[in-house]
Write a protein that holds these residues in place. Sequence first.
Motif, short mmCIF file in Angstrom:
data_model
loop_
_atom_site.label_atom_id
_atom_site.label_comp_id
_atom_site.label_asym_id
_atom_site.label_seq_id
_atom_site.Cartn_x
_atom_site.Cartn_y
_atom_site.Cartn_z
N ALA A 113 48.40 16.83 -5.39
CA ALA A 113 49.09 17.40 -6.54
C ALA A 113 49.83 16.29 -7.30
N TYR A 114 50.43 15.39 -6.56
CA TYR A 114 51.15 14.27 -7.17
C TYR A 114 50.19 13.38 -7.98
N ASN A 115 48.99 13.19 -7.42
CA ASN A 115 47.95 12.42 -8.09
C ASN A 115 47.62 12.96 -9.46
N ILE A 116 47.64 14.28 -9.54
CA ILE A 116 47.26 14.93 -10.80
C ILE A 116 48.46 15.06 -11.73
N LEU A 117 49.64 15.39 -11.16
CA LEU A 117 50.75 15.80 -12.01
C LEU A 117 51.80 14.73 -12.29
N SER A 118 51.78 13.65 -11.54
CA SER A 118 52.81 12.62 -11.70
C SER A 118 52.97 12.24 -13.17
N TYR A 119 54.22 12.13 -13.61
CA TYR A 119 54.47 11.89 -15.03
C TYR A 119 53.92 10.53 -15.47
N ASP A 120 54.17 9.50 -14.66
CA ASP A 120 53.79 8.15 -15.07
C ASP A 120 52.31 7.86 -14.85
N TYR A 121 51.78 8.30 -13.68
CA TYR A 121 50.44 7.85 -13.32
C TYR A 121 49.42 8.99 -13.23
N GLY A 122 49.89 10.24 -13.27
CA GLY A 122 49.00 11.36 -13.00
C GLY A 122 47.82 11.45 -13.96
N TYR A 139 57.19 17.81 -12.84
CA TYR A 139 58.15 17.89 -11.75
C TYR A 139 59.56 18.25 -12.21
N SER A 140 59.73 18.45 -13.52
CA SER A 140 61.04 18.96 -13.94
C SER A 140 60.91 20.18 -14.84
N LEU B 39 38.09 12.54 -4.31
CA LEU B 39 37.57 11.29 -4.86
C LEU B 39 38.66 10.55 -5.63
N LEU B 40 39.57 11.32 -6.22
CA LEU B 40 40.68 10.71 -6.95
C LEU B 40 41.56 9.91 -5.99
N VAL B 41 41.87 10.51 -4.84
CA VAL B 41 42.66 9.79 -3.84
C VAL B 41 41.91 8.55 -3.36
N LEU B 42 40.64 8.71 -3.08
CA LEU B 42 39.82 7.60 -2.59
C LEU B 42 39.76 6.48 -3.62
N GLY B 43 39.46 6.85 -4.86
CA GLY B 43 39.36 5.85 -5.92
C GLY B 43 40.66 5.10 -6.12
N THR B 44 41.76 5.84 -6.13
CA THR B 44 43.06 5.21 -6.36
C THR B 44 43.42 4.26 -5.23
N SER B 45 42.99 4.59 -4.02
CA SER B 45 43.35 3.74 -2.89
C SER B 45 42.71 2.37 -3.01
N ILE B 52 47.10 0.56 -11.71
CA ILE B 52 47.72 1.89 -11.65
C ILE B 52 48.90 1.95 -12.60
N LYS B 53 49.73 0.89 -12.56
CA LYS B 53 50.92 0.88 -13.41
C LYS B 53 50.53 0.94 -14.88
N LEU B 54 49.39 0.33 -15.18
CA LEU B 54 48.96 0.25 -16.57
C LEU B 54 48.30 1.54 -17.04
N SER B 55 47.37 2.07 -16.24
CA SER B 55 46.60 3.20 -16.78
C SER B 55 46.56 4.40 -15.83
N GLY B 56 47.41 4.43 -14.82
CA GLY B 56 47.50 5.62 -13.99
C GLY B 56 46.39 5.73 -12.95
N PHE B 57 46.42 6.85 -12.23
CA PHE B 57 45.42 7.09 -11.19
C PHE B 57 44.06 7.36 -11.83
N ASN B 58 43.02 6.95 -11.14
CA ASN B 58 41.69 7.17 -11.69
C ASN B 58 40.64 7.32 -10.60
N PHE B 59 39.55 7.98 -10.96
CA PHE B 59 38.48 8.18 -9.97
C PHE B 59 37.80 6.86 -9.64
N TRP B 60 37.61 6.08 -10.67
CA TRP B 60 36.90 4.82 -10.47
C TRP B 60 37.88 3.66 -10.63
N PRO B 61 38.02 2.80 -9.63
CA PRO B 61 39.00 1.72 -9.73
C PRO B 61 38.73 0.82 -10.94
N LYS B 62 39.75 0.68 -11.80
CA LYS B 62 39.58 -0.21 -12.95
C LYS B 62 39.61 -1.66 -12.49
#
Lengths: 289, 303
Positions: A113-122, A139-140, B39-45, B52-62
Amino acid sequence: MCFPAVAFFLIFSYMPMPGLYLAFIKYNYSDGIFGSAFAGLENFRFLVMTGDLWRLTFNTIAYNIAFILLGNMLQITVAVLLNEMRSKWFKKVSQTMMFLPYFVSAVLIGLIAYNILSYDYGILNSVLHSLGLDPVKAYSSPGAWPFIIVITYLWQSTGYGSIVYFAAIMGLDSEIVEASEIDGANAFQRIRYIVLPWLKPTFIILLLFSLGGILKGNFGLFFNLVGANNTALYASTDIIETYVFRSLMTNFNFSMGSAVSLYQSLFGFIVVLSANWLVKKVSPDNSLF
Amino acid sequence: MDETFVSAHKKTDASGLVVRWIGYLFIGFFALCCLLPFLLVLGTSFTSESAIKLSGFNFWPKEFSLFAYKIVFENPDLIIGSYIVTIVMTIVGTAVGLLLVAMTGYALQRPDFMYRNKISFFIYFTTLFSGGLVPFYLLITQYLHLKDNYLAVLLPGLLSPFLIIMMKSFVRSIPHAITESAKIDGAGDFRIFLRLILPMTTPALATIGLFIALGYWNEWYNSMLFLSPDMKYRTLQLFLYNVITSADFVRNSAASSNVQLRDVPLESMKMATAVVATGPVILFYPFVQRYFIKGITVGAVKG
């Protein structure tokens, strides 16, 4: 051979029951349960006065009704549609995929859920951004959480729950289906007049079972999605179990926690008995006891 | 006559096709929704922290990076310890729990067992009424003195009314005559149970065993309540919970590797830990899934 089980339930389920006495005292750690001052119904009065009891009851029941109704609807839909499919390969692969969320821990669900909804990175905000829309602060914003929690529940439980209905459809006599086809029923009519009525008893049984838990929350889901101490979201996400957990682990208010638990157990008990009584009247074969 | 029959059949085919297509689209979409978050969790790992800081979580690692895994495994002590605790707990809990569930289920359906209804109700009642969390917590910590003891996690997970009822309805399909004839041949109750009943209930044992094992593998609730941070090795999901919720926990566990504290990849480490903690279950599950389906199906048909 039952002895270990009897001992088990005696210790872990029955021995805590007298502990509900906590609900009637002002618990003080140094005096212990039986040394603390008796408070009568003071704890309950406080819960009613602060409005906590009303909020907890409303949230818990509203979420459970949404879970039960939408959950069963989606499970039935998936089971019926799976039954209509011809491709074995597709059935197998899709069922495996839908079953996956059932296998992972509540902790991982919270992370997803955090992966999808996080404000900065979601990823939700990434998508909104690329569409030129404003990002959301999930989250707020309490208003969003009923949807998030219900959708997550459906996501997690549908694959598992649809199996029961699918199994029930398998028990449907194929001659009835064939006869209806010869009489000219199309697929929609077949589903509407044969398959769905056939699933009614299963639905009633499952409904009864879930009614019994209508005051029990899905603690793992709420706790891991929302987080332990996100006060901004309490209005829409606090259920009986998260309240009790907090009163034990954060506020150390054992008496208040027990008062809510007692209320939950008694209320739940009454709901089960009345639901069972009702079903016994309507269709005696389906009642629980 | 023939003509109407043919046209009626054609109509059926058309509507069947529509329903089937709705099915493929709807189920296909839903199934994808179930898979993609993983896959999102896997890709992000596998994504570098800066990406991540630049463009957030993603399916495919940038920017592909194994840095998070490197840190997780650089200091493998904690995660291996958690793995061992969880594996031992799962094996012991499943073996003992399964034996107890089977024994109880068998005894409770034997028609010649006098107290079966009373004991069944004694067990079923616990689903209707309970003392709640606070008295349970006090029982474990102050009366049984099991705080910071693995038994506090192991014991409460051994039995559940649901599994006992499930076992009971499975065993019911074995004719009582088998028990009776073995009795006449002079076998004791335990012998009958071990030699005759258990081998005949293998599918039930497999299903129920899987339920118990999955419960122990994913256990985090009792661990969180009863295993305090004073304990070095706790369960795997609790370890994951700490990595997710506490930046301090991550910094502390990364401190002994040669990484500057500000360089610790907080976000990708959460994902990498999640992959490591979930991995085995995901790998096993396509194989065990059919047992689950079988078990739930039989339970459903019997009611």
